[in-house]
Motif scaffolding. Structure first.
Motif, PDB file in Angstrom:
ATOM      1  N   UNK A 147      -6.943   2.009   2.538  1.00  0.00           N
ATOM      2  CA  UNK A 147      -6.708   0.722   3.370  1.00  0.00           C
ATOM      3  C   UNK A 147      -5.895  -0.302   2.506  1.00  0.00           C
ATOM      4  N   UNK A 148      -5.045   0.418   1.524  1.00  0.00           N
ATOM      5  CA  UNK A 148      -4.131  -0.339   0.847  1.00  0.00           C
ATOM      6  C   UNK A 148      -2.686   0.282   0.821  1.00  0.00           C
ATOM      7  N   UNK A 149      -1.785  -0.690   0.763  1.00  0.00           N
ATOM      8  CA  UNK A 149      -0.228  -0.319   0.550  1.00  0.00           C
ATOM      9  C   UNK A 149       0.119  -1.503  -0.390  1.00  0.00           C
ATOM     10  N   UNK A 150       0.960  -1.171  -1.334  1.00  0.00           N
ATOM     11  CA  UNK A 150       1.335  -1.738  -2.322  1.00  0.00           C
ATOM     12  C   UNK A 150       2.937  -1.721  -2.593  1.00  0.00           C
ATOM     13  N   UNK A 151       3.704  -2.749  -2.828  1.00  0.00           N
ATOM     14  CA  UNK A 151       5.058  -2.795  -2.862  1.00  0.00           C
ATOM     15  C   UNK A 151       5.292  -3.547  -4.210  1.00  0.00           C
ATOM     16  N   UNK A 152       6.391  -2.832  -4.884  1.00  0.00           N
ATOM     17  CA  UNK A 152       6.878  -3.457  -6.090  1.00  0.00           C
ATOM     18  C   UNK A 152       8.188  -4.222  -6.093  1.00  0.00           C
ATOM     19  N   UNK A 153       8.237  -5.416  -6.143  1.00  0.00           N
ATOM     20  CA  UNK A 153       9.795  -5.943  -6.182  1.00  0.00           C
ATOM     21  C   UNK A 153      10.694  -5.437  -7.505  1.00  0.00           C
ATOM     22  N   UNK A 154      11.913  -5.370  -7.110  1.00  0.00           N
ATOM     23  CA  UNK A 154      12.795  -4.759  -8.142  1.00  0.00           C
ATOM     24  C   UNK A 154      12.844  -5.885  -9.149  1.00  0.00           C
ATOM     25  N   UNK A 155      13.224  -7.223  -8.591  1.00  0.00           N
ATOM     26  CA  UNK A 155      13.635  -8.055  -9.727  1.00  0.00           C
ATOM     27  C   UNK A 155      12.094  -8.918  -9.883  1.00  0.00           C
ATOM     28  N   UNK A 156      11.560  -9.220  -8.933  1.00  0.00           N
ATOM     29  CA  UNK A 156      10.341 -10.132  -8.945  1.00  0.00           C
ATOM     30  C   UNK A 156      10.706 -11.638  -8.727  1.00  0.00           C
ATOM     31  N   UNK A 157       9.749 -12.443  -8.873  1.00  0.00           N
ATOM     32  CA  UNK A 157       9.974 -14.090  -8.659  1.00  0.00           C
ATOM     33  C   UNK A 157       9.063 -14.749  -9.707  1.00  0.00           C
TER      34      UNK A 157
END
Length: 162
Positions: free
Chosen positions: A147-157
């Motif tokens: 019950x978890x999906x994760x997403x990594x931003x390439x540059x971030x904020x």
């Protein structure tokens, strides 16, 4: 790194991402227990699909802004709610879905006493405590299947306070 600024948490601004857990967000208000208790009824739904609802306590280590937002997560099979047990503000970072990944994050500064509830599939950052170690009562789903999906931003904020 693109900069985002946290704004105060309020029910109307947060509604696209979930519900603010506070008495002002109640669907109805009733006196119960012979008039000795006020019930602020249904401030947020709990959705568990084929699972079961559980209560947990999460203890968050404090962050000091500015901080880098590099990932988001979501729970597709059930809702997840956070209610602070510590009398401190905390940060809430959410994003609309953009084709199966999070869009640009939006940040809210939650005051002590304000909780949040994410519906199934809502993109959010993990807990961001401020000032000191803080405890949260968490209502979420326990059950079969991941019950978890994760997403990594390439540059971030970069997240800053207003």
């Amino acid at each position: 790194m693109k900069r985002i600024t946290a704004r105060p948490l309020d029910a109307d601004s947060f509604r696209p991402f979930g519900e603010v857990i506070e008495s002002d967000n109640a669907r109805s208000i009733r006196l119960i227990n012979g008039g000795t208790t006020t019930r602020f009824h249904e401030v947020a739904p709990v959705e568990v699909g084929k699972g079961r609802a559980i209560l947990s306590i999460f203890r968050g280590k404090p962050f000091a802004p500015p901080l880098a937002i590099r990932m988001m997560e979501r729970h597709p099979l059930g809702s997840q709610a956070f209610v602070p047990l510590s009398p401190r503000p905390y940060l809430v970072v959410v994003a609309e879905d953009a084709g199966g990944r999070p869009g640009e994050p939006v940040a809210f500064l939650a005051e002590a006493g304000q909780g949040v509830s994410y519906p199934p599939g809502a993109w959010h950052h993990p807990l961001i405590a401020l000032e000191a170690v803080s405890d949260f009562l968490v209502v979420d789903r326990e059950g079969e299947g991941p019950n978890i999906e994760e997403y990594e931003f390439r540059d971030g904020f970069e997240l800053v306070l207003a």
